[in-house]
Design an enzyme around this catalytic site. Structure first.
Site, mmCIF file in Angstrom:
data_model
loop_
_atom_site.group_PDB
_atom_site.id
_atom_site.type_symbol
_atom_site.label_atom_id
_atom_site.label_comp_id
_atom_site.label_asym_id
_atom_site.label_seq_id
_atom_site.Cartn_x
_atom_site.Cartn_y
_atom_site.Cartn_z
ATOM 1 N N ARG A 1 -2.370 5.294 6.889
ATOM 2 C CA ARG A 1 -2.522 3.994 8.105
ATOM 3 C C ARG A 1 -2.177 4.180 9.503
ATOM 4 O O ARG A 1 -1.062 4.108 9.608
ATOM 5 C CB ARG A 1 -1.616 2.481 7.017
ATOM 6 C CG ARG A 1 -1.866 1.266 7.801
ATOM 7 C CD ARG A 1 -1.178 -0.579 6.881
ATOM 8 N NE ARG A 1 -2.363 0.174 6.333
ATOM 9 C CZ ARG A 1 -1.704 -1.229 5.519
ATOM 10 N NH1 ARG A 1 -0.394 -2.342 5.600
ATOM 11 N NH2 ARG A 1 -2.338 -1.563 3.945
ATOM 12 N N HIS B 1 -10.557 -0.531 4.337
ATOM 13 C CA HIS B 1 -9.306 -0.419 3.597
ATOM 14 C C HIS B 1 -10.049 0.070 2.428
ATOM 15 O O HIS B 1 -9.754 -0.975 1.273
ATOM 16 C CB HIS B 1 -8.393 -1.944 3.375
ATOM 17 C CG HIS B 1 -7.382 -1.773 2.921
ATOM 18 N ND1 HIS B 1 -6.271 -0.626 2.036
ATOM 19 C CD2 HIS B 1 -5.850 -2.718 3.022
ATOM 20 C CE1 HIS B 1 -5.127 -0.789 1.994
ATOM 21 N NE2 HIS B 1 -5.101 -2.322 2.279
ATOM 22 N N LYS C 1 6.646 10.717 21.227
ATOM 23 C CA LYS C 1 6.614 11.683 22.285
ATOM 24 C C LYS C 1 5.332 12.592 23.246
ATOM 25 O O LYS C 1 5.003 13.384 23.703
ATOM 26 C CB LYS C 1 7.809 12.884 22.124
ATOM 27 C CG LYS C 1 8.339 12.662 21.226
ATOM 28 C CD LYS C 1 9.431 14.292 21.301
ATOM 29 C CE LYS C 1 10.398 13.435 20.006
ATOM 30 N NZ LYS C 1 10.573 15.441 18.892
ATOM 31 N N THR D 1 1.277 -1.259 -0.166
ATOM 32 C CA THR D 1 0.052 0.123 0.518
ATOM 33 C C THR D 1 0.543 1.687 0.060
ATOM 34 O O THR D 1 0.633 2.514 -0.831
ATOM 35 C CB THR D 1 -0.900 -0.435 1.240
ATOM 36 O OG1 THR D 1 -1.331 -1.337 1.448
ATOM 37 C CG2 THR D 1 -2.169 1.539 1.296
HETATM 38 N N1 CP Z 1 -2.536 -5.233 0.500
HETATM 39 C C1 CP Z 1 -2.267 -4.249 1.716
HETATM 40 O O1 CP Z 1 -2.838 -3.533 2.442
HETATM 41 O O2 CP Z 1 -0.664 -5.129 1.675
HETATM 42 P P1 CP Z 1 0.094 -4.280 2.432
HETATM 43 O O3 CP Z 1 0.359 -4.315 4.169
HETATM 44 O O4 CP Z 1 1.836 -5.168 2.612
HETATM 45 O O5 CP Z 1 0.263 -2.589 2.666
#
Ligand code: CP
Length: 305
Positions: A104, A132, A83, A54
């Protein structure tokens, strides 16, 4: 200004618009070209949880659009979050530097919380077991490109359906399309959340639930595979109960339709036999290329390009 925080925020027309835009960007991705659409614009990628696909995919998408990237792959350990800086304050700061942010975080809802402090668009790159949105879109794009339609397909979703934010996102998007059937395959303790099952049924979709993958392989037009996610379990002992419960093998693939396709967000953690990789129906590596084109479309939309 708009963010891309939840799959449910997108309308049918907006999904179609992003699929069209991504189709237009495929040539650039496959030709490893660089456009000048986002010249002078900066993407910040802030990852509080590990990622290979991602983060690199969002960054590649921005570079192919002609923009620039600033990045932190380990925000929890190396940013001022360590911190005690709040998500709100971090957003205030980073949005001073960047024109768009992909983030993320391991806690569901935290990307939305972060967005309240941001003065630039924020894309959710995965928040815990929540959502997601960009992965769900690239999965739809993969299926549209490979099957030629997003209507009238039987989707067999298998693995940790309780915790996989990816299959949650797929279901939200697929509810906009016509005539699809859903078969959810998981251990009892890792079932698809009841609200998703009930919502699909209330919208008229046929939904079946089972623990037996082999018995439904022949029904699939799309096998949406997911790993059992160790990071979502309360203890290693609990995870070990389910590790290896579903492994996609050539023997299972032999029971599937000739034109079925397999998608998977990866990483592979014991749940796909490498002998499946050479089967032309295995699309989980091709998905990465589709993902860059889709994230180009998402970033272009967020930047108003
Ligand atoms: N597909 C996906 O979210 O993979 P990563 O966790 O490697 O970003």
């Amino acid at each position: 200004m708009r963010h891309r925080l939840h799959s449910k925020d997108l309308s049918y027309d907006e999904i179609l618009g992003l699929l069209d835009r991504a189709t237009g960007f495929l040539k650039t991705v496959r030709g490893r070209e660089r456009l000048n659409l986002a010249e002078g614009k900066i993407l910040a990628t802030l990852f509080y949880e590990p990622s290979t696909r991602t983060r690199f995919s969002f960054e590649t998408a921005m570079l192919r659009l002609g923009g620039h990237v600033i990045s932190n792959a380990d925000m929890g350990a190396t940013s001022s979050a360590k911190k005690g800086e709040s998500l709100f304050d971090t957003a205030k700061m980073v949005s001073t530097f960047a024109d768009v942010i992909a983030m993320r975080h391991p806690v569901a809802g935290s990307v939305a919380e972060f967005s309240t402090g941001s003065s630039v668009p924020v894309a959710n790159a995965g928040d815990g077991a929540g959502d997601h949105p960009s992965q769900g879109l690239l999965d739809l794009f993969t299926v549209q490109q490979e099957k030629g339609t997003l209507d009238g397909l039987t989707w067999v979703m298998v693995g940790d359906l309780k915790n996989s934010r990816v299959v949650h996102s797929q279901c939200t998007y697929l509810a906009h399309f016509k005539g699809n059937k859903f078969v959810f395959v998981s251990p009892e303790a890792l079932k698809m959340p009841a609200e998703i099952v009930e919502s699909l049924r209330a919208q008229g979709f046929e939904v079946k639930e089972t623990e037996d993958l082999e018995s439904v392989m022949g029904e699939a037009d799309v096998l949406s595979d997911t790993r059992i996610q160790e990071e979502r379990f309360a203890s290693p002992e609990e995870f070990k109960k389910y590790f290896g419960v579903y492994v996609l093998t050539p023997a299972l693939m032999a029971k599937a339709k000739k034109d079925m396709i397999v998608i998977d967000p990866l990483p592979r953690v014991n749940h796909i036999d490498p002998a499946v990789d050479n089967d032309p129906r295995a699309k989980y590596f091709a998905q990465a290329e589709y993902g860059v084109a889709m994230r180009m479309a998402i970033l272009a939309e967020l930047l108003g390009l």
